[in-house]
Design a protein around this motif. Sequence first.
Motif, PDB file in Angstrom:
ATOM      1  N   ALA A 221     -27.012 -52.593 -10.591  1.00 37.14           N
ATOM      2  CA  ALA A 221     -25.656 -53.095 -10.856  1.00 37.14           C
ATOM      3  C   ALA A 221     -25.715 -54.605 -11.015  1.00 37.14           C
ATOM      4  O   ALA A 221     -25.251 -55.373 -10.173  1.00 37.14           O
ATOM      5  CB  ALA A 221     -24.710 -52.704  -9.728  1.00 37.14           C
ATOM      6  N   MET A 222     -26.315 -55.025 -12.121  1.00 34.63           N
ATOM      7  CA  MET A 222     -26.453 -56.439 -12.434  1.00 34.63           C
ATOM      8  C   MET A 222     -25.996 -56.663 -13.867  1.00 34.63           C
ATOM      9  O   MET A 222     -25.820 -55.715 -14.638  1.00 34.63           O
ATOM     10  CB  MET A 222     -27.887 -56.902 -12.208  1.00 34.63           C
ATOM     11  CG  MET A 222     -28.325 -56.778 -10.753  1.00 34.63           C
ATOM     12  SD  MET A 222     -30.006 -57.370 -10.455  1.00 34.63           S
ATOM     13  CE  MET A 222     -29.802 -59.136 -10.667  1.00 34.63           C
ATOM     14  N   LEU A 223     -25.823 -57.907 -14.244  1.00 34.37           N
ATOM     15  CA  LEU A 223     -25.158 -58.245 -15.496  1.00 34.37           C
ATOM     16  C   LEU A 223     -26.080 -58.247 -16.709  1.00 34.37           C
ATOM     17  O   LEU A 223     -25.605 -58.139 -17.844  1.00 34.37           O
ATOM     18  CB  LEU A 223     -24.511 -59.631 -15.375  1.00 34.37           C
ATOM     19  CG  LEU A 223     -23.598 -59.863 -14.170  1.00 34.37           C
ATOM     20  CD1 LEU A 223     -23.097 -61.304 -14.174  1.00 34.37           C
ATOM     21  CD2 LEU A 223     -22.437 -58.884 -14.162  1.00 34.37           C
ATOM     22  N   ASP A 224     -27.372 -58.364 -16.498  1.00 30.77           N
ATOM     23  CA  ASP A 224     -28.283 -58.687 -17.599  1.00 30.77           C
ATOM     24  C   ASP A 224     -28.435 -57.559 -18.608  1.00 30.77           C
ATOM     25  O   ASP A 224     -28.459 -57.798 -19.813  1.00 30.77           O
ATOM     26  CB  ASP A 224     -29.645 -59.080 -17.033  1.00 30.77           C
ATOM     27  CG  ASP A 224     -29.518 -60.195 -16.021  1.00 30.77           C
ATOM     28  OD1 ASP A 224     -29.596 -61.366 -16.416  1.00 30.77           O
ATOM     29  OD2 ASP A 224     -29.290 -59.898 -14.835  1.00 30.77           O
ATOM     30  N   GLY A 225     -28.569 -56.311 -18.130  1.00 29.97           N
ATOM     31  CA  GLY A 225     -28.781 -55.199 -19.046  1.00 29.97           C
ATOM     32  C   GLY A 225     -27.630 -55.008 -20.008  1.00 29.97           C
ATOM     33  O   GLY A 225     -27.835 -54.859 -21.223  1.00 29.97           O
ATOM     34  N   MET A 226     -26.398 -55.007 -19.495  1.00 33.03           N
ATOM     35  CA  MET A 226     -25.255 -54.811 -20.377  1.00 33.03           C
ATOM     36  C   MET A 226     -25.033 -56.028 -21.280  1.00 33.03           C
ATOM     37  O   MET A 226     -24.606 -55.891 -22.423  1.00 33.03           O
ATOM     38  CB  MET A 226     -23.988 -54.477 -19.580  1.00 33.03           C
ATOM     39  CG  MET A 226     -23.548 -55.494 -18.578  1.00 33.03           C
ATOM     40  SD  MET A 226     -22.155 -54.890 -17.572  1.00 33.03           S
ATOM     41  CE  MET A 226     -20.783 -54.961 -18.743  1.00 33.03           C
ATOM     42  N   THR A 227     -25.375 -57.225 -20.781  1.00 36.30           N
ATOM     43  CA  THR A 227     -25.284 -58.422 -21.620  1.00 36.30           C
ATOM     44  C   THR A 227     -26.213 -58.304 -22.824  1.00 36.30           C
ATOM     45  O   THR A 227     -25.834 -58.638 -23.957  1.00 36.30           O
ATOM     46  CB  THR A 227     -25.641 -59.680 -20.811  1.00 36.30           C
ATOM     47  OG1 THR A 227     -24.755 -59.797 -19.699  1.00 36.30           O
ATOM     48  CG2 THR A 227     -25.522 -60.930 -21.667  1.00 36.30           C
ATOM     49  N   ILE A 228     -27.429 -57.819 -22.592  1.00 40.79           N
ATOM     50  CA  ILE A 228     -28.389 -57.665 -23.688  1.00 40.79           C
ATOM     51  C   ILE A 228     -27.896 -56.642 -24.708  1.00 40.79           C
ATOM     52  O   ILE A 228     -28.046 -56.832 -25.920  1.00 40.79           O
ATOM     53  CB  ILE A 228     -29.771 -57.264 -23.135  1.00 40.79           C
ATOM     54  CG1 ILE A 228     -30.347 -58.388 -22.272  1.00 40.79           C
ATOM     55  CG2 ILE A 228     -30.736 -56.934 -24.266  1.00 40.79           C
ATOM     56  CD1 ILE A 228     -31.555 -57.985 -21.477  1.00 40.79           C
ATOM     57  N   SER A 229     -27.282 -55.571 -24.232  1.00 43.64           N
ATOM     58  CA  SER A 229     -26.754 -54.571 -25.172  1.00 43.64           C
ATOM     59  C   SER A 229     -25.635 -55.154 -26.025  1.00 43.64           C
ATOM     60  O   SER A 229     -25.550 -54.877 -27.229  1.00 43.64           O
ATOM     61  CB  SER A 229     -26.260 -53.337 -24.407  1.00 43.64           C
ATOM     62  OG  SER A 229     -27.349 -52.603 -23.881  1.00 43.64           O
ATOM     63  N   PHE A 230     -24.767 -55.967 -25.424  1.00 45.26           N
ATOM     64  CA  PHE A 230     -23.736 -56.646 -26.218  1.00 45.26           C
ATOM     65  C   PHE A 230     -24.378 -57.603 -27.226  1.00 45.26           C
ATOM     66  O   PHE A 230     -23.900 -57.744 -28.357  1.00 45.26           O
ATOM     67  CB  PHE A 230     -22.773 -57.413 -25.306  1.00 45.26           C
ATOM     68  CG  PHE A 230     -21.934 -56.543 -24.417  1.00 45.26           C
ATOM     69  CD1 PHE A 230     -21.486 -55.304 -24.854  1.00 45.26           C
ATOM     70  CD2 PHE A 230     -21.578 -56.958 -23.134  1.00 45.26           C
ATOM     71  CE1 PHE A 230     -20.702 -54.492 -24.031  1.00 45.26           C
ATOM     72  CE2 PHE A 230     -20.806 -56.154 -22.319  1.00 45.26           C
ATOM     73  CZ  PHE A 230     -20.362 -54.928 -22.765  1.00 45.26           C
TER      74      PHE A 230
END
Length: 512
Positions: free
Chosen positions: A135-144
Amino acid sequence: MRSFQQKEYFFGLFVASLILWLIGLGNLPLRDWDEGTYAIVAREIYRTGNWLYPTIQGDPFLLKPPLMQWLIALCYHIFGVQEFTTRFPGAFLTALGVPLLYLIGRLAFKENLPALFSALVYLTLLPVVRHGRLAMLDGMTISFFLLLLFCVLKAKDHKKYALGIGFCLGLITLTKGMLVVVLGGIVCLFIIVNQQLALLKNPFLWIGMVLGNFPAVAWYFAQWQHYGNIFLAVHFQSQAFDRLGKAVEGNTGPVWYYLLEILKYGFPWLLFLPGGLYLSWKNRDTVWGCLILIGTIVYFAIVSLMGTKLPWYIMPVYPFLALAIGANLSYIWQNGQFKSKFLTGFLAFLVIVGLAGCAYFSIFDKQPLLIVMSVVLAITMGITSWLVNQHNRQFIPVLFTGMYLVLAMLMSSQSWIWELNEKFPVLPVAALIRDNVPPGTQIYTSFAYGRPSLDFYSDCKIIPASIADLQDKFADKSYLLLDKEILQKMNLKQSKIIGEAKGFTLISSLIN
């Protein structure tokens, strides 16, 4: 026919990534720091309905934008508060990055094979999979970010896709704030070098920029209006600008820190990275060569020169590395040219690593799943080494299949968050607190620092304190959580021992 095949690959990759990202997702407790912190913030949104001004244990949460916490709170509303629902939004969106990278590869390479290989490399990179499940921000940021790149490439021939550029920038801003400047800068530089300046005259771009960024701008304005300059000082100065020039909270390292991170966790695909970067340089006038070089060099240089060093800061470079490796694997598949002796030797070494892992898990950490994982790793590397020695290109699908199975078993095990073993387990201690102390109570502890995961599970605020402060807090009738050494040193007359767990004793005053 080609369009149908692309859809098949897209959905096949998405299903494969969902399996890998969601399997065993809730089988381990939340870790410090980000997971515990975001879970507390999301739970308070869920409990209070305060979506606009998030709080952490009643205090304003000013560190990060709220998109991740909003999504977690939404999952709490639907499925309840648990580890799986805490990690699900980030894991799902990170998994979406795999088929997105395939689509980007299709547009950049104009071929299916290097695009498919790139996506499969990204799918089977340990840091991408493991970190994306947290539950961290980096993975979803990369997908965006990948969706942003897709819109940029697609807008060259289909103008309406330029609408998505602004929305993606807005999503990145609402997820990780000032990182949008770096990622947006990479995209701008790519547009300039790739001679796609006609995009700036596209009206859909500017409509998307206004509509897509409006929610982020509105949220930031609302925070500034509500909190004043303290929000600017914490959110921008402390969390962004300070990290560029100095090490925040002691998180420092040499300029080659992230090179070591890639070397530690990039195998076996790292073996094909030099060839991929060389091909990118030879084809730097193409869309894919330009994209790989700009993304890799610019982002790697920025994070390497930053004062603050944290392992997950390197995450946005992995899609570019995957594209480079995919290009090299496609070249090998089509031309059969590779240095077999070096690859054979190194893969044979990885066989030894797999066998050593099998021995270790059989003796010291007896998890059957990890023993099988080590055997599969050794077999995969053994077959791959033999095929490479035979100059047989079938080593590529064997390597993809083996790495996928190895990662699936690791993520199903009790060891995929290995940091949990570095400190005392929070669940028994939290259960002791939760069963005996009212929610929201402040408890003072002899442990050296606060642990957000313990705060989350205990539903209390656990505050580290010195011996002198602990003595004062006990006199003020506060609850104490003490390790054995400090308990023996303190003079706690008229105290009541409530219970013990994992070397910690929960104490209250008899006068309470």
